[in-house]
Motif scaffolding. Sequence first.
Motif, PDB file in Angstrom:
ATOM      1  N   UNK A  59      -5.752   1.418   2.404  1.00 42.28           N
ATOM      2  CA  UNK A  59      -6.333   0.623   1.323  1.00 42.28           C
ATOM      3  C   UNK A  59      -7.330   1.455   0.521  1.00 42.28           C
ATOM      4  N   UNK A  60      -8.162   2.219   1.200  1.00 42.56           N
ATOM      5  CA  UNK A  60      -9.131   3.074   0.515  1.00 42.56           C
ATOM      6  C   UNK A  60      -8.407   4.105  -0.353  1.00 42.56           C
ATOM      7  N   UNK A  61      -7.326   4.675   0.159  1.00 41.89           N
ATOM      8  CA  UNK A  61      -6.555   5.662  -0.604  1.00 41.89           C
ATOM      9  C   UNK A  61      -5.922   5.033  -1.839  1.00 41.89           C
ATOM     10  N   UNK A  84     -13.749  -0.810  -3.517  1.00 38.34           N
ATOM     11  CA  UNK A  84     -13.808   0.486  -2.806  1.00 38.34           C
ATOM     12  C   UNK A  84     -15.152   0.680  -2.114  1.00 38.34           C
ATOM     13  N   UNK A  85     -16.219   0.176  -2.693  1.00 36.96           N
ATOM     14  CA  UNK A  85     -17.565   0.345  -2.136  1.00 36.96           C
ATOM     15  C   UNK A  85     -17.685  -0.262  -0.745  1.00 36.96           C
ATOM     16  N   UNK A 100      -0.517  -3.040  -9.360  1.00 38.51           N
ATOM     17  CA  UNK A 100      -1.174  -4.347  -9.266  1.00 38.51           C
ATOM     18  C   UNK A 100      -1.021  -4.932  -7.871  1.00 38.51           C
ATOM     19  N   UNK A 101       0.176  -4.822  -7.302  1.00 32.91           N
ATOM     20  CA  UNK A 101       0.399  -5.320  -5.936  1.00 32.91           C
ATOM     21  C   UNK A 101      -0.409  -4.509  -4.932  1.00 32.91           C
ATOM     22  N   UNK A 102      -0.455  -3.202  -5.121  1.00 32.35           N
ATOM     23  CA  UNK A 102      -1.229  -2.353  -4.223  1.00 32.35           C
ATOM     24  C   UNK A 102      -2.714  -2.655  -4.262  1.00 32.35           C
ATOM     25  N   UNK A 103      -3.241  -2.907  -5.453  1.00 30.27           N
ATOM     26  CA  UNK A 103      -4.659  -3.267  -5.571  1.00 30.27           C
ATOM     27  C   UNK A 103      -4.945  -4.597  -4.890  1.00 30.27           C
ATOM     28  N   UNK A 104      -4.068  -5.565  -5.079  1.00 34.36           N
ATOM     29  CA  UNK A 104      -4.260  -6.862  -4.416  1.00 34.36           C
ATOM     30  C   UNK A 104      -4.204  -6.688  -2.904  1.00 34.36           C
ATOM     31  N   UNK A 105      -3.273  -5.870  -2.427  1.00 35.37           N
ATOM     32  CA  UNK A 105      -3.160  -5.625  -0.985  1.00 35.37           C
ATOM     33  C   UNK A 105      -4.426  -4.953  -0.451  1.00 35.37           C
ATOM     34  N   UNK A 106      -4.921  -3.960  -1.164  1.00 28.99           N
ATOM     35  CA  UNK A 106      -6.139  -3.266  -0.733  1.00 28.99           C
ATOM     36  C   UNK A 106      -7.323  -4.228  -0.693  1.00 28.99           C
ATOM     37  N   UNK A 164       0.832  -1.208   0.000  1.00 32.64           N
ATOM     38  CA  UNK A 164       0.000   0.000   0.000  1.00 32.64           C
ATOM     39  C   UNK A 164       0.864   1.255   0.000  1.00 32.64           C
ATOM     40  N   UNK A 165       1.889   1.267   0.844  1.00 28.16           N
ATOM     41  CA  UNK A 165       2.766   2.435   0.930  1.00 28.16           C
ATOM     42  C   UNK A 165       3.515   2.696  -0.371  1.00 28.16           C
ATOM     43  N   UNK A 166       3.891   1.642  -1.066  1.00 29.97           N
ATOM     44  CA  UNK A 166       4.591   1.826  -2.342  1.00 29.97           C
ATOM     45  C   UNK A 166       3.729   2.618  -3.317  1.00 29.97           C
ATOM     46  N   UNK A 167       2.450   2.285  -3.385  1.00 25.95           N
ATOM     47  CA  UNK A 167       1.539   3.027  -4.270  1.00 25.95           C
ATOM     48  C   UNK A 167       1.371   4.460  -3.772  1.00 25.95           C
TER      49      UNK A 167
END
Length: 135
Positions: free
Chosen positions: A95-97, A131-132, A51-57, A35-38
Motif C-alpha cells: 500500500x505504501x509503495x 501515506x503519512x 484509482x482502484x489502487x489508491x482506494x485499496x491502499x 495493489x499488485x496491478x498498480x
Amino acid sequence: WDVSVFCNDDAADFLFFFDDDNTNAEVATVIENALDTVLRSDPEVEATDGAAGLAAAALVVAWNEPAMLENDADYAPHPWPRTTEPLPEHLTAKAASVLDRMKNAEGNELAELWAESGQSTEFTVEISRWRARFS
C-alpha cells in the motif's frame, strides 16, 4: 469527481467487490490484486487501475484507523474493517509503495488527468494524507 481516493467512478467500481466479501482472506485478496496491478504497471499506470489502487491502499490504512474514512463515509465500504483479524502485514508495504507511485505524476495517467484539471496539488495532498499514516 473529487480528489478523494474514493470519490470517483473507478474507485466506486472497485468498492463493489466488497459487497459480498467479508472474510479477512476475501478482503485481503481483493485489496492485494488492486495493489499488485498498480505495482506491475509499466511504463504507465492507467487511470482506472490507479484509482482502484489508491482506494485499496487507503483501505489498508483504514483497517487500523477507521476514523480516516470519516471524510469519505458516503463512499467507503461499511462496515470497515470487515473483521477484527489483522490484514496480512505485507499489504502495508504494498500500500505504501502504491501511494508513493501514484504521487509521482510520471507514468501516472490519473495524476496527469488531475494536472489537466488544475487540481494536481489537491490530488497530491490527498495521497500524502494517506501515506503519512505509514511514516
